[in-house]
Design an enzyme around this catalytic site. Sequence first.
Site, PDB file in Angstrom:
ATOM      1  N   HIS A 162     -29.352  22.198 -13.633  1.00 57.56           N
ATOM      2  CA  HIS A 162     -30.068  22.323 -14.893  1.00 57.56           C
ATOM      3  C   HIS A 162     -29.506  23.454 -15.754  1.00 57.56           C
ATOM      4  O   HIS A 162     -29.394  23.323 -16.967  1.00 57.56           O
ATOM      5  CB  HIS A 162     -31.552  22.578 -14.586  1.00 57.56           C
ATOM      6  CG  HIS A 162     -32.465  22.467 -15.759  1.00 57.56           C
ATOM      7  ND1 HIS A 162     -32.795  21.274 -16.342  1.00 57.56           N
ATOM      8  CD2 HIS A 162     -33.131  23.415 -16.460  1.00 57.56           C
ATOM      9  CE1 HIS A 162     -33.633  21.468 -17.349  1.00 57.56           C
ATOM     10  NE2 HIS A 162     -33.847  22.774 -17.447  1.00 57.56           N
TER      11      HIS A 162
ATOM     12  N   GLY B 207     -38.550  26.233 -21.601  1.00 59.06           N
ATOM     13  CA  GLY B 207     -39.895  26.569 -21.137  1.00 59.06           C
ATOM     14  C   GLY B 207     -40.862  25.437 -21.387  1.00 59.06           C
ATOM     15  O   GLY B 207     -40.946  24.516 -20.587  1.00 59.06           O
TER      16      GLY B 207
ATOM     17  N   SER C  18     -32.899  22.596 -21.613  1.00 56.99           N
ATOM     18  CA  SER C  18     -34.235  22.269 -21.154  1.00 56.99           C
ATOM     19  C   SER C  18     -35.170  21.962 -22.335  1.00 56.99           C
ATOM     20  O   SER C  18     -34.880  21.076 -23.132  1.00 56.99           O
ATOM     21  CB  SER C  18     -34.777  23.406 -20.275  1.00 56.99           C
ATOM     22  OG  SER C  18     -35.913  22.997 -19.570  1.00 56.99           O
ATOM     23  N   TYR C  19     -36.283  22.705 -22.495  1.00 62.46           N
ATOM     24  CA  TYR C  19     -37.172  22.457 -23.622  1.00 62.46           C
ATOM     25  C   TYR C  19     -36.527  22.843 -24.957  1.00 62.46           C
ATOM     26  O   TYR C  19     -37.050  22.517 -26.025  1.00 62.46           O
ATOM     27  CB  TYR C  19     -38.505  23.193 -23.443  1.00 62.46           C
ATOM     28  CG  TYR C  19     -39.563  22.708 -24.421  1.00 62.46           C
ATOM     29  CD1 TYR C  19     -40.207  21.494 -24.221  1.00 62.46           C
ATOM     30  CD2 TYR C  19     -39.887  23.447 -25.551  1.00 62.46           C
ATOM     31  CE1 TYR C  19     -41.144  21.018 -25.130  1.00 62.46           C
ATOM     32  CE2 TYR C  19     -40.828  22.993 -26.462  1.00 62.46           C
ATOM     33  CZ  TYR C  19     -41.454  21.778 -26.237  1.00 62.46           C
ATOM     34  OH  TYR C  19     -42.383  21.310 -27.155  1.00 62.46           O
TER      35      TYR C  19
ATOM     36  N   ASP D  25     -29.035  17.759 -11.558  1.00 64.19           N
ATOM     37  CA  ASP D  25     -30.385  18.177 -11.958  1.00 64.19           C
ATOM     38  C   ASP D  25     -31.300  16.962 -11.908  1.00 64.19           C
ATOM     39  O   ASP D  25     -31.013  15.938 -12.523  1.00 64.19           O
ATOM     40  CB  ASP D  25     -30.335  18.748 -13.378  1.00 64.19           C
ATOM     41  CG  ASP D  25     -31.712  19.021 -13.975  1.00 64.19           C
ATOM     42  OD1 ASP D  25     -32.657  19.253 -13.196  1.00 64.19           O
ATOM     43  OD2 ASP D  25     -31.832  19.006 -15.205  1.00 64.19           O
TER      44      ASP D  25
END
Length: 487
Positions: free
Chosen positions: A462, A128, A223-224, A410
């Site tokens: 991703h 996020g 991701s984050y 990605d």
Amino acid sequence: MKGVACTWMLLSMCLLGHLIIYGEANEAEVLGDFLKSRLSKKPSPTVHSWAWLNEKTGNYPNYIQPQDGSMEADKIGALPSQPNVVDFNHYSGYVTVDSKAGRALFYYFAESPNNSSTNPLVLWLNGGPGCSSLIGAMTELGPFRVNNDGETLFRNNFAWNNVANVIFLESPAGVGFSYSNTSSDYQHTGDKSTARDAYTFLINWLERFPQYKTRDFYITGESYAGHYVPQLAYTIFLNNKKANQTLINLKGIAVGNGWIDDHTGYWGQFDYLWTHALNSDETNKGIHTYCHYFNDKDPKECGDFVIKAYNEPGDIDGYNIYAPLCQQDSSSIKNSYDSVNNFDPCSTYYMSSYLNRAEVQTALHAKVSTWDLCSHSIDSWIDSPATILPIIKNLMTSGLQIWLYSGDVDSVVPITSTRYAIQKLKLPVKAAWRPWSTNDEVGGYVEEYEGLTLVTVRDAGHLVPSYQPARALTMISSFLQGALPPA
């Protein structure tokens, strides 16, 4: 410096637009908005990242509450419309991480069908910041996927609980079913508080499930979570050191397509876009001529070329540049895939529909009536280092197994960004680059460095397990076994 800040504000604003145009998921919008605000306010990446390490981030009090009877209460009898045969135990519920504030984190836990008493324990975190790890549970590596009717489930034969007991944690409070009774908590959320609460969750969860206290433990995410995973690992490391005993038996971390370093993150994007025929030669030349991180020759020219770089690819999914888009108003959302081998671009809509059914929330023991893919209640993110590489470097000295894996189609957090970040660590190569395989096909490529391993997953975006579930399972199985993926 004024011109420099302006350029990188423009860049991050363009990134926001790029992500919204490309992707159908709220994750992209959250990440872009976050980077936009952070880069415009904090132009120096070095001081903040080392400040994180120099502060005693791990010295939190062990906030342990009695957990008697909680494991049994959290056991799920059956999820609505689940497959007929479910051969594993699964649990869900809340662990309070701050009783005074009324802050509680929601989890879903799937044990292994076989060897649950000996298989390792794995924590999964989506990114996020502020997106739900039930994305991982219901569209990636969890035991079930949601059918296109939004009401029924089918089995994921390549679920990671085949080889591990997996916890999916919705973190921080305000994400998914996690909540706080103190609304100001949502305005004071950041990397440090997220790591602290996740650590408090784990310490209490292990009291609830004491049979896992000495089990080998691994942290994974994407991701984050390139921030979440190393920061939580570092918090565990410091607390174990402070207590002079193994409070949590952490053995390793694995991060997929992780945002771990701003500088290499952005330049990896630009080079990926050009090398994958998504940018023109003119734009690529302009980026490299006018844009230099915090030392721009011409801020206006740089900003113009950055805008072009993010607009030129057009309306595609940046999370997988070759995947179809979900067309909600067309027949595509009605097509029946019902197989983990066929990527469905509308799967997040099916999941959202399922998790917002009252009977599903009752079965999950949820106390929040509205579930969102990503949080709209976390209004600000108060701290975030511009690079996580110093933390990773510290973790390497502790002997942890560290893998960075990357789906190679990605463009949002591309393989080029990850490779550039590893290059900054200047690590000796231990085992040279080679292909690895699944089902007699090349599954990707692997290179082992001293203290860190890079793994690519071929034709994965991703969300690696969504696009290549079999290859993802081979990859994570090798990681848990402490071996490189099979040649």
